[in-house]
Design a protein around this motif. Sequence first.
Motif, PDB file in Angstrom:
ATOM      1  N   GLY A  15     -31.078   0.714  83.442  1.00 11.33           N
ATOM      2  CA  GLY A  15     -32.255   0.422  84.258  1.00 11.33           C
ATOM      3  C   GLY A  15     -32.074   0.853  85.695  1.00 11.33           C
ATOM      4  O   GLY A  15     -32.989   1.384  86.323  1.00 11.33           O
ATOM      5  N   MET A  16     -30.872   0.636  86.215  1.00  9.11           N
ATOM      6  CA  MET A  16     -30.583   1.058  87.588  1.00  9.11           C
ATOM      7  C   MET A  16     -30.628   2.576  87.713  1.00  9.11           C
ATOM      8  O   MET A  16     -31.143   3.115  88.692  1.00  9.11           O
ATOM      9  CB  MET A  16     -29.210   0.534  88.013  1.00  9.11           C
ATOM     10  CG  MET A  16     -29.152  -0.966  88.168  1.00  9.11           C
ATOM     11  SD  MET A  16     -27.481  -1.552  88.519  1.00  9.11           S
ATOM     12  CE  MET A  16     -27.289  -0.988  90.205  1.00  9.11           C
ATOM     13  N   GLU A  17     -30.082   3.258  86.705  1.00  7.59           N
ATOM     14  CA  GLU A  17     -30.118   4.719  86.714  1.00  7.59           C
ATOM     15  C   GLU A  17     -31.549   5.230  86.678  1.00  7.59           C
ATOM     16  O   GLU A  17     -31.912   6.141  87.419  1.00  7.59           O
ATOM     17  CB  GLU A  17     -29.337   5.282  85.533  1.00  7.59           C
ATOM     18  CG  GLU A  17     -27.849   5.129  85.658  1.00  7.59           C
ATOM     19  CD  GLU A  17     -27.098   5.636  84.433  1.00  7.59           C
ATOM     20  OE1 GLU A  17     -27.735   6.160  83.496  1.00  7.59           O
ATOM     21  OE2 GLU A  17     -25.866   5.500  84.415  1.00  7.59           O
ATOM     22  N   GLN A  18     -32.357   4.638  85.820  1.00 11.66           N
ATOM     23  CA  GLN A  18     -33.746   5.078  85.700  1.00 11.66           C
ATOM     24  C   GLN A  18     -34.508   4.827  86.992  1.00 11.66           C
ATOM     25  O   GLN A  18     -35.275   5.678  87.451  1.00 11.66           O
ATOM     26  CB  GLN A  18     -34.443   4.366  84.529  1.00 11.66           C
ATOM     27  CG  GLN A  18     -35.875   4.813  84.325  1.00 11.66           C
ATOM     28  CD  GLN A  18     -36.003   6.296  84.070  1.00 11.66           C
ATOM     29  OE1 GLN A  18     -35.229   6.870  83.314  1.00 11.66           O
ATOM     30  NE2 GLN A  18     -36.958   6.944  84.705  1.00 11.66           N
ATOM     31  N   ALA A  19     -34.285   3.678  87.613  1.00 13.50           N
ATOM     32  CA  ALA A  19     -34.955   3.367  88.870  1.00 13.50           C
ATOM     33  C   ALA A  19     -34.548   4.355  89.963  1.00 13.50           C
ATOM     34  O   ALA A  19     -35.392   4.803  90.751  1.00 13.50           O
ATOM     35  CB  ALA A  19     -34.639   1.937  89.294  1.00 13.50           C
ATOM     36  N   ALA A  20     -33.275   4.710  90.013  1.00 12.50           N
ATOM     37  CA  ALA A  20     -32.803   5.662  91.013  1.00 12.50           C
ATOM     38  C   ALA A  20     -33.400   7.044  90.776  1.00 12.50           C
ATOM     39  O   ALA A  20     -33.806   7.728  91.721  1.00 12.50           O
ATOM     40  CB  ALA A  20     -31.280   5.739  90.993  1.00 12.50           C
ATOM     41  N   ARG A  21     -33.467   7.453  89.526  1.00  6.38           N
ATOM     42  CA  ARG A  21     -34.045   8.762  89.218  1.00  6.38           C
ATOM     43  C   ARG A  21     -35.543   8.786  89.530  1.00  6.38           C
ATOM     44  O   ARG A  21     -36.075   9.804  90.000  1.00  6.38           O
ATOM     45  CB  ARG A  21     -33.779   9.135  87.771  1.00  6.38           C
ATOM     46  CG  ARG A  21     -32.309   9.419  87.496  1.00  6.38           C
ATOM     47  CD  ARG A  21     -32.053   9.698  86.010  1.00  6.38           C
ATOM     48  NE  ARG A  21     -30.663   9.568  85.664  1.00  6.38           N
ATOM     49  CZ  ARG A  21     -29.719  10.458  85.906  1.00  6.38           C
ATOM     50  NH1 ARG A  21     -30.020  11.571  86.524  1.00  6.38           N
ATOM     51  NH2 ARG A  21     -28.470  10.248  85.542  1.00  6.38           N
ATOM     52  N   THR A  22     -36.219   7.685  89.288  1.00  5.73           N
ATOM     53  CA  THR A  22     -37.645   7.589  89.610  1.00  5.73           C
ATOM     54  C   THR A  22     -37.846   7.708  91.117  1.00  5.73           C
ATOM     55  O   THR A  22     -38.748   8.413  91.581  1.00  5.73           O
ATOM     56  CB  THR A  22     -38.239   6.278  89.084  1.00  5.73           C
ATOM     57  OG1 THR A  22     -38.090   6.254  87.658  1.00  5.73           O
ATOM     58  CG2 THR A  22     -39.700   6.131  89.434  1.00  5.73           C
ATOM     59  N   GLU A  23     -37.004   7.029  91.892  1.00  2.89           N
ATOM     60  CA  GLU A  23     -37.074   7.121  93.355  1.00  2.89           C
ATOM     61  C   GLU A  23     -36.776   8.544  93.816  1.00  2.89           C
ATOM     62  O   GLU A  23     -37.452   9.086  94.688  1.00  2.89           O
ATOM     63  CB  GLU A  23     -36.086   6.143  93.992  1.00  2.89           C
ATOM     64  CG  GLU A  23     -36.000   6.245  95.498  1.00  2.89           C
ATOM     65  CD  GLU A  23     -37.262   5.851  96.229  1.00  2.89           C
ATOM     66  OE1 GLU A  23     -37.411   6.238  97.408  1.00  2.89           O
ATOM     67  OE2 GLU A  23     -38.113   5.144  95.643  1.00  2.89           O
ATOM     68  N   ARG A  24     -35.762   9.154  93.231  1.00  2.07           N
ATOM     69  CA  ARG A  24     -35.422  10.535  93.576  1.00  2.07           C
ATOM     70  C   ARG A  24     -36.592  11.478  93.297  1.00  2.07           C
ATOM     71  O   ARG A  24     -36.948  12.311  94.118  1.00  2.07           O
ATOM     72  CB  ARG A  24     -34.196  10.973  92.768  1.00  2.07           C
ATOM     73  CG  ARG A  24     -33.670  12.349  93.111  1.00  2.07           C
ATOM     74  CD  ARG A  24     -33.666  13.422  92.033  1.00  2.07           C
ATOM     75  NE  ARG A  24     -34.151  13.136  90.742  1.00  2.07           N
ATOM     76  CZ  ARG A  24     -33.428  13.200  89.633  1.00  2.07           C
ATOM     77  NH1 ARG A  24     -32.147  13.493  89.694  1.00  2.07           N
ATOM     78  NH2 ARG A  24     -33.980  12.982  88.461  1.00  2.07           N
ATOM     79  N   ASP A  25     -37.204  11.314  92.141  1.00  2.00           N
ATOM     80  CA  ASP A  25     -38.331  12.166  91.779  1.00  2.00           C
ATOM     81  C   ASP A  25     -39.498  11.982  92.742  1.00  2.00           C
ATOM     82  O   ASP A  25     -40.179  12.948  93.101  1.00  2.00           O
ATOM     83  CB  ASP A  25     -38.775  11.880  90.346  1.00  2.00           C
ATOM     84  CG  ASP A  25     -37.743  12.315  89.318  1.00  2.00           C
ATOM     85  OD1 ASP A  25     -36.792  13.050  89.681  1.00  2.00           O
ATOM     86  OD2 ASP A  25     -37.879  11.902  88.135  1.00  2.00           O
ATOM     87  N   ALA A  26     -39.731  10.743  93.165  1.00  2.00           N
ATOM     88  CA  ALA A  26     -40.810  10.470  94.119  1.00  2.00           C
ATOM     89  C   ALA A  26     -40.527  11.145  95.462  1.00  2.00           C
ATOM     90  O   ALA A  26     -41.429  11.714  96.085  1.00  2.00           O
ATOM     91  CB  ALA A  26     -40.986   8.972  94.304  1.00  2.00           C
ATOM     92  N   ARG A  27     -39.269  11.084  95.890  1.00  2.00           N
ATOM     93  CA  ARG A  27     -38.900  11.725  97.157  1.00  2.00           C
ATOM     94  C   ARG A  27     -39.022  13.243  97.060  1.00  2.00           C
ATOM     95  O   ARG A  27     -39.458  13.897  98.018  1.00  2.00           O
ATOM     96  CB  ARG A  27     -37.486  11.324  97.564  1.00  2.00           C
ATOM     97  CG  ARG A  27     -37.400   9.871  97.997  1.00  2.00           C
ATOM     98  CD  ARG A  27     -35.979   9.481  98.321  1.00  2.00           C
ATOM     99  NE  ARG A  27     -35.873   8.069  98.616  1.00  2.00           N
ATOM    100  CZ  ARG A  27     -35.194   7.580  99.642  1.00  2.00           C
ATOM    101  NH1 ARG A  27     -34.540   8.371 100.460  1.00  2.00           N
ATOM    102  NH2 ARG A  27     -35.148   6.267  99.838  1.00  2.00           N
ATOM    103  N   LEU A  28     -38.672  13.815  95.928  1.00  2.00           N
ATOM    104  CA  LEU A  28     -38.847  15.253  95.737  1.00  2.00           C
ATOM    105  C   LEU A  28     -40.334  15.622  95.743  1.00  2.00           C
ATOM    106  O   LEU A  28     -40.736  16.585  96.394  1.00  2.00           O
ATOM    107  CB  LEU A  28     -38.203  15.715  94.433  1.00  2.00           C
ATOM    108  CG  LEU A  28     -36.708  15.973  94.474  1.00  2.00           C
ATOM    109  CD1 LEU A  28     -36.152  16.132  93.069  1.00  2.00           C
ATOM    110  CD2 LEU A  28     -36.392  17.195  95.310  1.00  2.00           C
TER     111      LEU A  28
END
Length: 73
Positions: A15-28
């Motif tokens: 869940g933490m990994e998915q949340a971080a990737r979601t945040e990364r994608d939003a920033r991109l």
Amino acid sequence: VWDSAKAVWVDGLAGMEQAARTERDARLSACDWTQAPDCPLAGDAAWLAYRQALRDVASQAGFPKTINWPVAP
């Protein structure tokens, strides 16, 4: 952690990994405009380095518990 893409709760490290990737994608996504061919910032080294640093977030030591988010230029 809430996975908004799948609309479900995800527990633990996954869940933490998915949340971080979601945040990364939003920033991109928020800086995609800098890469448009008609944008004066297209090809700008600072923006290219920032976007690469976002892509590299998952390879940081301590990911996903500790993330050093890059700062946009």
